[in-house]
Design an enzyme around this catalytic site. Structure first.
Site, mmCIF file in Angstrom:
data_model
loop_
_atom_site.group_PDB
_atom_site.id
_atom_site.type_symbol
_atom_site.label_atom_id
_atom_site.label_comp_id
_atom_site.label_asym_id
_atom_site.label_seq_id
_atom_site.Cartn_x
_atom_site.Cartn_y
_atom_site.Cartn_z
ATOM 1 C CE LYS A 1 8.581 -57.591 13.061
ATOM 2 N NZ LYS A 1 9.644 -57.253 14.018
ATOM 3 N NE ARG B 1 12.833 -62.397 12.225
ATOM 4 C CZ ARG B 1 11.687 -62.393 12.882
ATOM 5 N NH1 ARG B 1 10.566 -62.711 12.270
ATOM 6 N NH2 ARG B 1 11.655 -62.049 14.148
ATOM 7 N NE ARG C 1 7.748 -58.917 23.006
ATOM 8 C CZ ARG C 1 7.983 -58.890 21.711
ATOM 9 N NH1 ARG C 1 7.371 -58.011 20.937
ATOM 10 N NH2 ARG C 1 8.824 -59.741 21.166
ATOM 11 N NE ARG D 1 8.319 -63.654 21.515
ATOM 12 C CZ ARG D 1 8.548 -63.125 20.325
ATOM 13 N NH1 ARG D 1 7.619 -62.368 19.765
ATOM 14 N NH2 ARG D 1 9.657 -63.338 19.693
ATOM 15 N NE ARG E 1 13.741 -62.120 19.502
ATOM 16 C CZ ARG E 1 12.825 -61.620 20.321
ATOM 17 N NH1 ARG E 1 12.999 -61.661 21.631
ATOM 18 N NH2 ARG E 1 11.736 -61.070 19.839
#
Ligand code: AMP
Length: 219
Positions: A17, A92, A131, A165, A176
Site C-alpha cells: 500500500k 481499518r 524491508r 520498523r 498485525r
C-alpha cells in the site's frame, strides 16, 4: 488526468500500500495520507499523540478509533478541498469506515475507489522481514526484491543510514495479521456493497502492480 480521485488502499500489512501510494502521489499529485506514517512521525517527535500511541504500535495493536479518526479529520481540514488523496492504512475497522463516510459527506466529498491489493501470506512475511527505509529521505528498499544498488548507500540521496520498523518482526506481525483478518477484512464487503471495491493482484514487481492500479483508476 484525474487529479481529484479519492481512493482507499486496502490490503494486508506488507501488501504494498505505502509503496504504491507514494508512486501515485508522485505521478498524479494525489496526497498520500498514511495514518501509520503520521503515528510514526508523532512517536519520533515525541508529541503527546506519539507518547500515547508508542506502545500500541510496538505491540501491533490498533490505535483506538476516536484517536485515529480525529487525526484524519484534522488532515482533511488542512488540505485544499479539491485535492485528491489516497488513504493508506485508514480505515481499518468498520467504525472507522462509517466515521469516514460521515467526515466526507460533511465536506461534500465522496470516495471513488477502494483498491484491495491482494497478496498471499507467504509473500507478506518475506516482504516485511526484508524491508527497510533510508532514514534521511525515506526511500524504501527490500533485502530480496529491491536492495540498494551500492550496498549500504541510498540510491536516492546517498545517505548511509537506514531504519527498519520495530513492528516488522515475526511476533508483532502475527498480531498485525490477526487484526487485519478480524477487524479490517470486513471492510471488503462494506465497500463491495457500495460498488467501489476493486481488487488488484498485488504480486509482481512494483511497476507491474502500479500498471494494474492505473488501469483500474483509468490513468
Ligand atoms: P501501517 O504503517 O499502516 O502498517 O500502521 C502501523 C501501525 O499504526 C499499525 O499496526 C497500528 O498500530 C497503527 N495504525 C495505523 N493506521 C491505523 C488505523 N487506521 N487504525 C488504528 N491503528 C492504526
Amino acid at each position: 488526468m484525474k487529479a481529484d480521485l479519492r481512493i482507499i488502499f486496502m490490503g494486508p500489512p506488507g501488501g504494498g500500500k505505502g509503496t504504491q501510494a507514494k508512486i501515485l502521489q508522485e505521478k498524479y499529485g494525489l496526497e498520500q495520507i498514511s495514518t501509520g506514517d503520521m503515528f510514526r512521525a508523532a512517536i519520533k517527535n515525541e508529541t503527546p499523540l506519539g507518547v500515547k500511541v508508542k506502545a500500541i504500535l510496538a505491540s501491533g495493536a490498533l490505535v483506538p478509533d476516536d484517536v485515529t479518526c480525529a487525526l484524519i479529520a484534522e488532515k482533511l481540514d488542512s488540505m485544499p478541498k479539491d485535492k485528491g488523496f489516497i488513504l493508506d492504512g485508514f480505515p481499518r475497522t468498520i467504525p472507522q469506515a462509517k466515521a469516514l463516510d460521515d467526515m466526507l459527506s460533511e465536506r461534500s466529498l465522496h470516495l471513488d475507489y477502494a483498491i484491495n491489493l491482494e497478496v498471499p501470506d507467504d509473500y507478506i512475511i518475506e516482504r516485511i522481514a526484508g524491508r527497510y527505509t533510508c532514514s534521511k529521505c525515506s526511500a524504501m528498499y527490500n533485502d530480496s526484491s529491491k536492495p540498494t544498488k551500492v550496498a549500504g548507500v541510498c540510491d536516492e540521496c546517498g545517505s548511509t543510514e537506514f531504519v527498519r520498523r520495530p513492528d516488522d518482526n515475526a511476533e508483532v506481525l502475527k498480531s498485525r495479521l490477526e487484526n487485519y483478518r478480524d477487524l479490517t477484512a470486513p471492510l471488503l464487503p462494506y465497500y463491495e456493497e457500495k460498488g467501489i471495491l476493486k481488487s488488484v493482484d498485488g504480486v509482481g514487481t512494483v511497476g507491474e502492480v502500479t500498471n494494474r492500479i492505473e488501469k483500474v483508476l483509468g490513468y
